[in-house]
Design a protein around this motif. Structure first.
Motif, PDB file in Angstrom:
ATOM      1  N   THR A 118      12.453  14.844  51.946  1.00  0.00           N
ATOM      2  CA  THR A 118      11.487  15.200  52.944  1.00  0.00           C
ATOM      3  C   THR A 118      11.112  13.760  53.711  1.00  0.00           C
ATOM      4  N   TRP A 119      11.977  12.839  53.479  1.00  0.00           N
ATOM      5  CA  TRP A 119      11.909  11.548  54.275  1.00  0.00           C
ATOM      6  C   TRP A 119      12.332  11.572  55.573  1.00  0.00           C
ATOM      7  N   THR A 120      11.519  10.981  56.369  1.00  0.00           N
ATOM      8  CA  THR A 120      12.067  11.066  57.621  1.00  0.00           C
ATOM      9  C   THR A 120      12.440   9.600  58.058  1.00  0.00           C
ATOM     10  N   PRO A 121      13.974   9.200  58.265  1.00  0.00           N
ATOM     11  CA  PRO A 121      14.554   8.030  58.535  1.00  0.00           C
ATOM     12  C   PRO A 121      14.083   7.615  59.840  1.00  0.00           C
ATOM     13  N   PRO A 122      14.229   6.086  60.013  1.00  0.00           N
ATOM     14  CA  PRO A 122      13.949   5.451  61.206  1.00  0.00           C
ATOM     15  C   PRO A 122      14.608   6.263  62.231  1.00  0.00           C
ATOM     16  N   LEU A 123      13.845   6.313  63.513  1.00  0.00           N
ATOM     17  CA  LEU A 123      14.319   6.904  64.607  1.00  0.00           C
ATOM     18  C   LEU A 123      15.111   5.835  65.765  1.00  0.00           C
ATOM     19  N   CYS A 124      14.807   4.389  65.383  1.00  0.00           N
ATOM     20  CA  CYS A 124      15.020   3.312  66.162  1.00  0.00           C
ATOM     21  C   CYS A 124      16.699   3.169  66.014  1.00  0.00           C
ATOM     22  N   ASP A 125      17.411   3.472  67.327  1.00  0.00           N
ATOM     23  CA  ASP A 125      18.686   3.211  67.569  1.00  0.00           C
ATOM     24  C   ASP A 125      19.308   2.513  68.602  1.00  0.00           C
ATOM     25  N   TYR A 126      18.406   1.657  68.711  1.00  0.00           N
ATOM     26  CA  TYR A 126      18.397   0.741  70.290  1.00  0.00           C
ATOM     27  C   TYR A 126      17.919  -0.831  69.793  1.00  0.00           C
ATOM     28  N   ASP A 127      18.391  -1.730  70.525  1.00  0.00           N
ATOM     29  CA  ASP A 127      18.079  -3.105  70.532  1.00  0.00           C
ATOM     30  C   ASP A 127      16.819  -3.385  71.037  1.00  0.00           C
ATOM     31  N   PRO A 128      15.943  -4.353  70.734  1.00  0.00           N
ATOM     32  CA  PRO A 128      14.725  -4.582  71.125  1.00  0.00           C
ATOM     33  C   PRO A 128      14.701  -4.980  72.636  1.00  0.00           C
ATOM     34  N   PRO A 129      13.783  -4.274  73.335  1.00  0.00           N
ATOM     35  CA  PRO A 129      14.080  -3.944  74.819  1.00  0.00           C
ATOM     36  C   PRO A 129      13.300  -5.348  75.602  1.00  0.00           C
ATOM     37  N   ILE A 130      13.835  -6.585  75.144  1.00  0.00           N
ATOM     38  CA  ILE A 130      12.909  -7.516  75.412  1.00  0.00           C
ATOM     39  C   ILE A 130      13.527  -8.113  76.802  1.00  0.00           C
ATOM     40  N   HIS A 131      14.506  -7.634  77.465  1.00  0.00           N
ATOM     41  CA  HIS A 131      15.093  -8.381  78.617  1.00  0.00           C
ATOM     42  C   HIS A 131      14.269  -7.745  80.096  1.00  0.00           C
ATOM     43  N   PHE A 132      13.690  -6.844  79.758  1.00  0.00           N
ATOM     44  CA  PHE A 132      13.208  -6.148  81.145  1.00  0.00           C
ATOM     45  C   PHE A 132      12.107  -7.072  81.752  1.00  0.00           C
ATOM     46  N   ARG A 133      11.627  -6.893  83.099  1.00  0.00           N
ATOM     47  CA  ARG A 133      10.635  -7.592  83.608  1.00  0.00           C
ATOM     48  C   ARG A 133       9.002  -7.308  83.200  1.00  0.00           C
ATOM     49  N   TRP A 134       8.989  -7.502  81.967  1.00  0.00           N
ATOM     50  CA  TRP A 134       7.582  -7.141  81.620  1.00  0.00           C
ATOM     51  C   TRP A 134       6.625  -8.294  82.187  1.00  0.00           C
ATOM     52  N   PRO A 135       5.635  -8.018  82.418  1.00  0.00           N
ATOM     53  CA  PRO A 135       4.445  -8.815  82.866  1.00  0.00           C
ATOM     54  C   PRO A 135       4.105  -9.925  81.912  1.00  0.00           C
ATOM     55  N   GLU A 136       4.089 -11.263  82.627  1.00  0.00           N
ATOM     56  CA  GLU A 136       4.056 -12.336  81.756  1.00  0.00           C
ATOM     57  C   GLU A 136       3.316 -13.464  82.605  1.00  0.00           C
ATOM     58  N   TYR A 137       2.912 -14.610  81.708  1.00  0.00           N
ATOM     59  CA  TYR A 137       2.500 -15.785  82.212  1.00  0.00           C
ATOM     60  C   TYR A 137       3.676 -16.701  82.848  1.00  0.00           C
ATOM     61  N   ILE A 138       3.528 -17.349  83.770  1.00  0.00           N
ATOM     62  CA  ILE A 138       4.546 -18.312  84.228  1.00  0.00           C
ATOM     63  C   ILE A 138       3.797 -19.639  84.486  1.00  0.00           C
ATOM     64  N   GLU A 139       4.636 -20.776  84.408  1.00  0.00           N
ATOM     65  CA  GLU A 139       4.341 -22.002  84.741  1.00  0.00           C
ATOM     66  C   GLU A 139       4.682 -22.404  86.117  1.00  0.00           C
ATOM     67  N   THR A 140       3.677 -22.819  86.972  1.00  0.00           N
ATOM     68  CA  THR A 140       3.924 -23.108  88.331  1.00  0.00           C
ATOM     69  C   THR A 140       3.182 -24.529  88.810  1.00  0.00           C
ATOM     70  N   PRO A 141       3.689 -25.193  89.778  1.00  0.00           N
ATOM     71  CA  PRO A 141       2.860 -26.331  90.297  1.00  0.00           C
ATOM     72  C   PRO A 141       1.232 -26.317  90.082  1.00  0.00           C
ATOM     73  N   ARG A 142       0.750 -25.092  90.184  1.00  0.00           N
ATOM     74  CA  ARG A 142      -0.580 -24.900  90.116  1.00  0.00           C
ATOM     75  C   ARG A 142      -1.024 -24.982  88.516  1.00  0.00           C
ATOM     76  N   GLY A 143      -0.165 -24.862  87.542  1.00  0.00           N
ATOM     77  CA  GLY A 143      -0.279 -24.707  86.182  1.00  0.00           C
ATOM     78  C   GLY A 143      -0.062 -23.280  85.661  1.00  0.00           C
ATOM     79  N   ARG A 144      -0.564 -22.904  84.585  1.00  0.00           N
ATOM     80  CA  ARG A 144      -0.234 -21.556  84.084  1.00  0.00           C
ATOM     81  C   ARG A 144      -0.811 -20.375  84.880  1.00  0.00           C
ATOM     82  N   ASP A 145      -0.005 -19.663  85.368  1.00  0.00           N
ATOM     83  CA  ASP A 145      -0.545 -18.359  86.199  1.00  0.00           C
ATOM     84  C   ASP A 145       0.092 -17.022  85.727  1.00  0.00           C
TER      85      ASP A 145
END
Length: 534
Positions: free
Chosen positions: A497-524
């Motif tokens: 009755t064990w449910t195996p992992p459903l994960c059959d995909y690679d970590p979705p790290i390559h999308f344009r997730w919101p993030e901080y950036i470094e600019t001439p103004r500093g961290r933004d």
């Protein structure tokens, strides 16, 4: 019923938390100030890795292919041979659009706008509370010669249910004697208690990507290319595909989801537009969906509808479509033996208490909102315990009898690999006058102000440490938890009755997730906070 008597090692573990209270407060403020969001928690992960190494842990960075995840191990004896290994974890992702200073008034953190990331749950306190419990357990093990090991995983992107299904599929929870899962309370009655039968449910999340890379053939029956004219017919493009998808999928909430039981479908537009200054169609647009359901079968059914909507939207707009998985997590699995261990620790430690400094902060917030400051400004339930069975009975009042799981959190994936307890410690929350609702920034601010968040962090650390030391010392408690785990899974990992992992995909790290950036103004923030009106 009187509180259970603690062993000498458990008592020393609690003292170790108190001895590092100042550190825990400073560390919590540090992670709160980072305010980094899903899959982009670079500074937070770096901080944890450095701290754990300084405390004597061996740390794998970027575990399971996730750059902001980690796995830290420490053993008092030969790893894997001398005693059981107890698992704990930290989360540290924040939420876009919730930037709030540790302040009694609404204001973003210095140099940022409100659209930047901020801690809402708060995972800053969750992670540091867990770290405090981990280090106190280690101190007690060393002082009392307790053999065994500790594993502490860094879990990014919990808000999109990101890391734990991936860690589970890659074996990071296998071989553990027990896992302890703490979360700040977020809904009554789950305040200063342990989950009993009704654990969190399944969660699926995905990104639908629309690409208009051959607009010249759309809408022409003869297949001839579109003439080079600004007045000629053109494919609607990816923007239109996304909007068609967005609008058509809204029907899910009325046609497929009941209005109770913790079901939900939420969406967020990621890469929006990619438009040009010409009349060429937008070439790329992405939208993320997350669904919370009691069962995997329900999540699969909703996914099938979303897939059909994406295919129709793509055909109508001259695009092709792709679906990329962000998360597929399993519903949770109860373990009463583990819950009793944690409940015993919780009764021995007691509920958190907020002193006059914290109450003064709360009154200042109330006054600033035009409310009459209260003598006792915090919700009463925050300073008392509620028995797991009692909380369970209250929780079940609003659920159909057939529904076994409710709401979602990806700790559930851990439940299928080791005996797991899920418990909640009160986070600071204010009493409201009749008919009044506090703005969201208030909870966020209370999660960052040391006077108000530190009691939760210290209490959680003590409950974790007392529970972990009990499991390390008490073979009968461990055996009972493992026997129940094997019974509920039909023999443990791989059981009937064990449910195996459903994960059959690679970590979705390559999308344009919101993030901080470094600019001439500093961290933004990726949406510049220096824009007028930001």
């Amino acid at each position: 019923m009187s509180a259970p008597k603690l062993t000498a090692a458990q008592t020393d573990a609690l003292a170790a938390v108190d001895a590092r209270a100042s550190d825990l407060s400073d560390w919590c403020a540090t992670i709160f100030d980072f305010g980094e969001t899903a899959w982009r928690e670079y500074r937070s992960a770096e901080w944890y890795v450095a701290r754990l190494r300084a405390e004597g842990f061996t740390v794998e960075e970027g575990s399971a292919g996730m750059p902001t995840a980690f796995c830290a191990d420490w053993s008092n004896g030969e790893a894997g041979k001398d005693g059981p290994v107890i698992g704990m974890y930290g989360e540290y992702d924040a939420v876009p659009g919730n930037c709030q200073a540790a302040s009694t008034r609404r204001e973003p953190r210095a140099g940022l706008g409100y659209q930047a990331g901020g801690h809402t749950d708060p995972h800053s306190g969750l992670g540091i509370g867990a770290l405090g419990g981990l280090l106190a357990t280690k101190a007690a093990m060393e002082k009392h010669g307790i053999k065994g090991g500790l594993r502490f995983t860094g879990e990014p992107a919990e808000k999109v249910r990101g890391s734990k299904p991936i860690h589970a599929a890659k074996g990071y929870y296998d071989g553990l004697a027990a896992i302890l899962s703490f979360h700040p309370f977020y809904m009554l009655p789950m305040c200063n208690t342990v989950r009993w039968d009704t654990h969190c449910g399944a969660a699926y999340a995905m990104v639908y990507r629309f690409i208009c890379d051959a607009p010249e053939g759309w809408g022409r029956a003869d297949g001839a290319p579109i003439p080079q004219s600004h007045s000629a017919v053109r494919a609607p493009g990816a923007n239109d595909a996304l909007m068609i998808m967005y609008q058509s999928s809204k029907a899910l909430r009325e046609a497929m989801l009941p209005h109770q039981g913790g079901w939900s479908v939420s969406e967020a537009i990621l890469t929006a537009g990619q438009a040009t200054a010409d009349n060429l169609p937008a070439g790329l647009a992405e939208i993320q969906y997350m669904m919370r359901t009691p069962t995997v079968a329900m999540a699969e059914q909703i996914t099938a509808v979303l897939d059909r909507n994406a295919e129709a939207a793509a055909m109508m707009s001259g695009c092709r479509w792709e679906r990329h998985w962000v998360c597929k997590s399993r519903p949770g699995l109860a373990n009463h033996a583990m819950a009793r261990v944690v409940w015993d620790a919780m009764r021995a430690v007691g509920a958190p208490r907020w002193n006059e400094d914290a109450r003064a902060v709360a009154r200042e917030i109330q006054s600033g909102l035009g409310l009459d400051p209260m003598e006792a400004p915090f919700i009463e339930e925050m300073e008392r315990l509620i028995e797991p069975e009692t909380a369970e009975a209250i929780l079940r009042r609003d659920l159909p009898p057939s529904q076994a799981n409710s709401t979602s959190d990806d700790y559930t994936d851990m439940c299928w690999h080791a005996p797991t307890a899920r418990f909640y410690i009160a986070r600071p929350a204010l009493r409201a006058p009749a008919g009044y609702a506090y703005p969201n920034w208030v909870m966020n601010a209370l999660g960052g102000i040391p006077a108000t968040i530190d009691p939760m962090v210290r209490t959680a650390a003590k409950v974790l440490a007392a529970s972990a030391v009990r499991l390390l010392e008490d073979g009968a408690a461990r055996d009972a938890a493992m026997a129940e785990f094997r019974d509920r899974t039909g023999g443990g990992i791989g059981g009937s009755t064990w449910t195996p992992p459903l994960c059959d995909y690679d970590p979705p790290i390559h999308f344009r997730w919101p993030e901080y950036i470094e600019t001439p103004r500093g961290r933004d923030w990726w949406i510049p906070s220096a824009m007028p009106g930001a």
